[in-house]
Design an enzyme around this catalytic site. Structure first.
Site, mmCIF file in Angstrom:
data_model
loop_
_atom_site.group_PDB
_atom_site.id
_atom_site.type_symbol
_atom_site.label_atom_id
_atom_site.label_comp_id
_atom_site.label_asym_id
_atom_site.label_seq_id
_atom_site.Cartn_x
_atom_site.Cartn_y
_atom_site.Cartn_z
ATOM 1 N N GLN A 1 0.875 -1.174 0.000
ATOM 2 C CA GLN A 1 0.000 0.000 0.000
ATOM 3 C C GLN A 1 0.913 1.224 0.000
ATOM 4 O OE1 GLN A 1 -3.769 -0.432 0.303
ATOM 5 N NE2 GLN A 1 -2.844 -2.219 -0.676
ATOM 6 N N GLY B 1 -11.792 3.318 4.060
ATOM 7 C CA GLY B 1 -10.891 2.432 3.335
ATOM 8 C C GLY B 1 -9.881 3.173 2.465
ATOM 9 N N HIS B 2 -9.005 2.417 1.832
ATOM 10 C CA HIS B 2 -7.927 3.034 1.061
ATOM 11 C C HIS B 2 -8.462 3.744 -0.186
ATOM 12 C CE1 HIS B 2 -7.035 -1.174 -0.940
ATOM 13 N NE2 HIS B 2 -8.259 -0.796 -1.112
ATOM 14 N N ASN B 3 -7.820 4.882 -0.476
ATOM 15 C CA ASN B 3 -8.111 5.684 -1.679
ATOM 16 C C ASN B 3 -9.428 6.466 -1.588
ATOM 17 O OD1 ASN B 3 -5.956 4.093 -2.476
ATOM 18 N ND2 ASN B 3 -7.101 2.944 -4.001
ATOM 19 N N SER C 1 -11.797 3.543 -2.465
ATOM 20 C CA SER C 1 -11.857 4.332 -3.692
ATOM 21 C C SER C 1 -13.165 5.083 -3.895
ATOM 22 C CB SER C 1 -11.570 3.451 -4.922
ATOM 23 O OG SER C 1 -10.301 2.842 -4.812
#
Lengths: 343, 343, 343
Positions: free
Chosen positions: B209, B250-252, B270
Site C-alpha cells: 500500500q 478504506g484506502h483511496n 476508492s
C-alpha cells in the site's frame, strides 16, 4: 483443562463445600466427600471433573457423561448416570458460573506502582491498587482500593475509579466517574468529547461537551468500545450493565440497571434505556428515544421510535417482532409468486 | 455548572462584550453591563447564567426561564420574560457554541516534552508543542506549533502534524500528513495498510500500500476510528470534516470539505465524496462510488450506487428517500392485509 | 512514486530477473535487459516504470500507456503499444503484487529491545526480534525470530508469537498463540474475555472464559479489530485469513483457511466458518452457525441460518442471492405500482 500458561486453577473442592458456594444442593448428601478438581463440558468431563447441563439440546448427552459431578435442574436428575454426583440447581448455568469462578478466580498482579508509570502528585492511588508499566494517572484522579490498571492505560485529570475495578491495557478514561467492581477491557474509551457541533458551511463549530460519563458498580465493558461524555447532562451507564466489544454510546445516553448491549451496537445521543434492556449485535438506536424496561432489540435492527417496556422490536426501521416476521414472510411469498410467474 | 474536577471556567463576561464575540446582538443595549458567569439549559439556567433557545420544541419553556440572558432568534423575542436579557442571533445554536467556547476554552497541558517520551533525533518538534508521557515520535516526523499529543500516542516515521492540533491518548499515526487545528480523539488509527491483497488459494498475496492519508485543516475524528492509507493514490479527508467514533474509511477514499460521518459508518475503498456529504450512523458505502456534494445517507443504509448531489438515500440497497418510504409503507400495508386474512 | 518520507524503494530490476520472481514470462526475451525502477498505474506510468492491466474496464487505456513494461494477460498482448515490454501472467494482479513487494519490501526496524520496553525476566525473546519503545512482555511469553513489535504493544502472560510476525503499535495480546508471519495492525485486541455471563436480575454473573485464541500462520488482522478468547474451547483463525479493520469475532468462533472478513463485520459466538469464506463489510453472523467452505455473505447482511458450501447469501435475514434480488425487485415493483396509483 485450561492452558496453565494462561490460567491458574484453585481447588480441588469437596462437593459438600462447593455446592452451597455456587447455589446448588447435592442430590445425595453421601456424595459430599467426593472431590472435584476442574470443570469440563458434558461430553469431555471425566473422573474428578465437574460439568453442567443447561441447554436442553445437550440433554441427550447426559446419560453418557463420565463426569464426577454434574450441575443440573432437578427435572433431568433421573437421566443422569448412577456414578455421577448431582448438584441440583434451579439455574444450572448460573450455578456453573459460580463454580467456575471458584476453580479459576481472576488472577491479580501484585499491588503497587510500576516505576515506569507516571502518576501526578495530586492523584490519590490506594496503596493496594496495582498500576502496570506505562500507566498514566492525571492530576486529581482517584484510584480505589484493590483496583488493577493494565499497561499503557491513561486515567485523565479528575477521573474517579472505584474499588476492585479491573481496567485492561490501553484503556483511556477522561471526564468520568467509574463505580466499584467495574471491568473495562482493553482499548475502552470513556469520556472523550461527544459528537457535538453546530453545522456551518463556513466551518462546523464545536459545542463544548460539558458533561461527564458515570459508570455504575459491577459493569463490564468490552474491548474498543467508546462511550462519549455528556454535552451538558451526563452520559450514564447504570449498575450491572454488560456491554460487549466495539459498541458506541453517544453523549447524554442513559442506561438503566442490568442492560445488555451486544457487539457493534450503537446508541445515538440522548436516548434513554430503562432497566434490563437487551440490544443485540449491530443494532442501532436513533437519538432522543425512550426504550422501556425489559425491551429487546433484535440483531442489526434500526430503532427509530420509542419502545414500550417489555416489547421486542426487529428490523429496519424496527417494529414489533410479530409484525416484523409477518413482513419478512409476506415479502418472501410475493417474491416466490413473482418468481413462479417469470422463471 | 460543569464539574470543576474536569473543566475550568473562564469569565464572567459582560453581555456587551460577549454578544459580538459570539455573533449575537443585544436586543436592548441597556443590558450591556449585565454579567454572565456560566451557561445552562433553558429550564435550569438562573441569575447570572446564559442560556439559548434553538429547537422549537423547547419554545414553550421560554416564558418560564429564570436565565440572566438568552440567545434566541428574533421571532421568539416577544415570548421571553422581561427580566431576561436577549441576545438575538440568526443561528442561536451556532452562537451558543461560540459562547460556550468562551466560558470553557479547551484546556492545554504545559508545553514541552515529558521525559518518558521517545523522540527520534531526526524528528522536528515545535518548541511550544506538548508531548505527554510515553509518546513516541519517529524519524523525520514533524510536529507543528502548539500541537498537543496525548499519552502513549505513536507518530510514525515521516508523519507531518500541523499547528494547533489536539491528538488524544493512544493515537497511532503513520504514512500521513495532518493539517492544522485537527482534533484526533483517543484510539484513532490513521495510515495503516489498506485491505489490499491478491486473493490466491495458495495464500493471498499482499499488495504493498504505497499511498498516504492526507487530513485537511480543522477536521475532528472520533475515538477508535480507522483510516487506511491509499494503495497508490492517497486517502484524503478534506478540510473541516467531522468524523465520529468507530468509523472505517478504506484506502483511496476521498472526502470533500465539511463532510459529516456519524458513528460506525464505513466507506469502502476508492469511493469519492463531494463537499458537505452526511453519512448517518452505521451506514455503509460500497467501493468505487461517487457521492455528490450535499448528498445525505440515512442511518444503517447500504449504498451500492452513485448518489447525485443533494439527494438523500435510505435503505439497503439504498434508494431515494421518497422511494424508500414508499417501499416501507407498501410492505407494511401488504403484511397487514395478510395479517388480517390469516389471524 | 511513493512518498520517500514513508517508503524506501529497492531496485532497479532487469525485466529478465524480475519476471520469473513475480510469476510472469517476458513476451519478447530480447527485452530481458531493459530496466524498471518503480511501479505506477497504467495511465501514469512512463519510461522506466512497470505497470499492470488486470481489471478489463481499464483495457482501453492500454494502447496509450507510456510504461516501460506492463504485466497483463496474454489476451491483451496485441493491444499493447510496441514500445512497452510485456510480462505475460495468468493472474496479472497477483503478479503485480509480487513485483510491488520487490520494489517496496516491508521496512524493518533494527533488531533489539528499546530500553523503555518492560520485558518480564521469564519471557523468551528471540535475539533478532525488535521491541519498540514502551512495549510490555509478560511472564513466560515467547517472541519468535525476526518478529517486530510496535510501540506500546502489550503481550500478556504466556502468549506465544511466532517468527517473522509484524505487530503494530498499541496492540494487546492475551491468552493466545500467534503463528508465523502474522501481521496484526495497530489497536488489534486478541484474547480478552468473551461476552460470557449468566444473566440474573440480581446481577449478571461472569462465566470465566477458559479458552484461548489460536491464530494460524500468514494471517493479517486489521486495525482495532477484536477477537475474544474461547469460553472453554478455543477461538481459532485458520492460516492465511485476512481480516479487515473494526471486525468483531466472538468466543469459540472458528475460521478455516484463507477466509476474508471485511471491515466492521461481526461473528457471534461458536459460529464455524469453513475455508475461503468471504464476509463482506458490515455483515453479521448469528451464533452457533455453520458456514460452508467458499460461502460468501454480502455487505450488511445478517445471517441467521447455516450456509451450505459455495453459496452466496444476502439480506437481513440473509437468503440465497437469487432470492434476495427477487425480493428487492418485487418490493420495488409493488412500491412503484402503489406510487402510480396514489401520486
Amino acid at each position: 483443562m485450561a492452558d496453565p500458561r494462561f490460567f491458574e486453577r484453585a481447588g480441588p473442592f469437596r462437593l459438600g463445600d462447593l455446592a452451597p458456594r455456587c447455589g446448588a444442593q447435592l442430590a445425595d448428601e453421601s456424595h459430599a466427600a467426593r472431590m472435584v478438581s476442574d470443570v469440563a463440558t458434558l461430553d469431555q468431563a471425566g473422573p474428578g471433573q465437574l460439568t453442567f447441563l443447561d441447554n436442553p439440546k445437550y440433554a441427550e448427552a447426559l446419560p453418557q457423561t463420565r463426569a464426577e459431578a454434574c450441575i443440573l435442574h432437578t427435572k433431568y436428575a433421573a437421566a443422569a448416570p448412577a456414578g455421577t454426583a448431582l448438584l441440583i440447581a434451579p439455574n444450572p448455568y448460573l450455578c456453573y458460573a459460580r463454580a467456575a469462578q471458584l476453580f479459576y478466580p481472576a488472577m491479580r498482579p501484585a499491588a503497587g506502582c510500576h516505576p515506569s508509570a507516571v502518576v501526578d502528585p495530586t492523584a490519590t492511588v490506594a496503596p493496594d491498587a496495582s498500576l502496570a508499566p506505562h500507566v498514566v494517572i492525571g492530576p486529581g484522579a482517584e484510584i480505589g482500593a484493590g483496583t488493577i490498571i493494565g499497561p499503557g492505560s491513561v486515567i485523565g485529570r479528575g477521573v474517579v475509579v472505584g474499588a476492585e475495578c479491573r481496567i485492561g491495557p490501553s484503556v483511556t478514561l477522561s471526564h468520568c466517574l467509574i463505580g466499584a467492581r467495574v471491568t473495562l477491557h482493553t482499548g475502552v474509551r470513556i469520556g472523550q468529547d461527544g459528537f457535538g457541533f453546530a453545522p456551518d458551511p463556513a466551518g462546523h463549530v464545536k459545542v463544548p461537551q460539558l458533561g461527564r460519563v458515570v459508570i455504575g458498580d459491577d459493569c463490564e465493558i468490552g474491548a474498543n468500545t467508546t462511550i462519549d461524555r455528556g454535552a451538558g447532562p451526563d452520559t450514564v451507564v447504570g449498575p450491572g450493565c454488560w456491554i460487549d466489544n466495539l459498541v458506541q454510546i453517544g453523549h447524554n445516553v442513559t442506561l438503566g440497571r442490568g442492560c445488555i448491549v451486544v457487539a457493534q451496537a450503537g446508541i445515538a445521543g440522548s436516548t434513554q434505556l430503562g432497566d434490563f434492556v437487551v440490544l443485540a449485535a449491530q443494532s442501532g438506536l436513533a437519538g432522543h428515544l425512550k426504550i422501556g424496561t425489559g425491551a429487546r432489540v433484535g440483531a442489526k435492527s434500526g430503532v427509530m421510535t420509542d419502545i414500550p417496556a417489555g416489547e421486542s422490536h426487529f428490523g429496519i426501521p424496527a417494529t414489533k417482532v410479530k409484525e416484523y416476521f409477518r413482513q419478512i414472510a409476506t415479502l418472501r411469498r410475493l417474491a416466490q409468486k413473482k418468481g413462479t410467474q417469470n422463471d
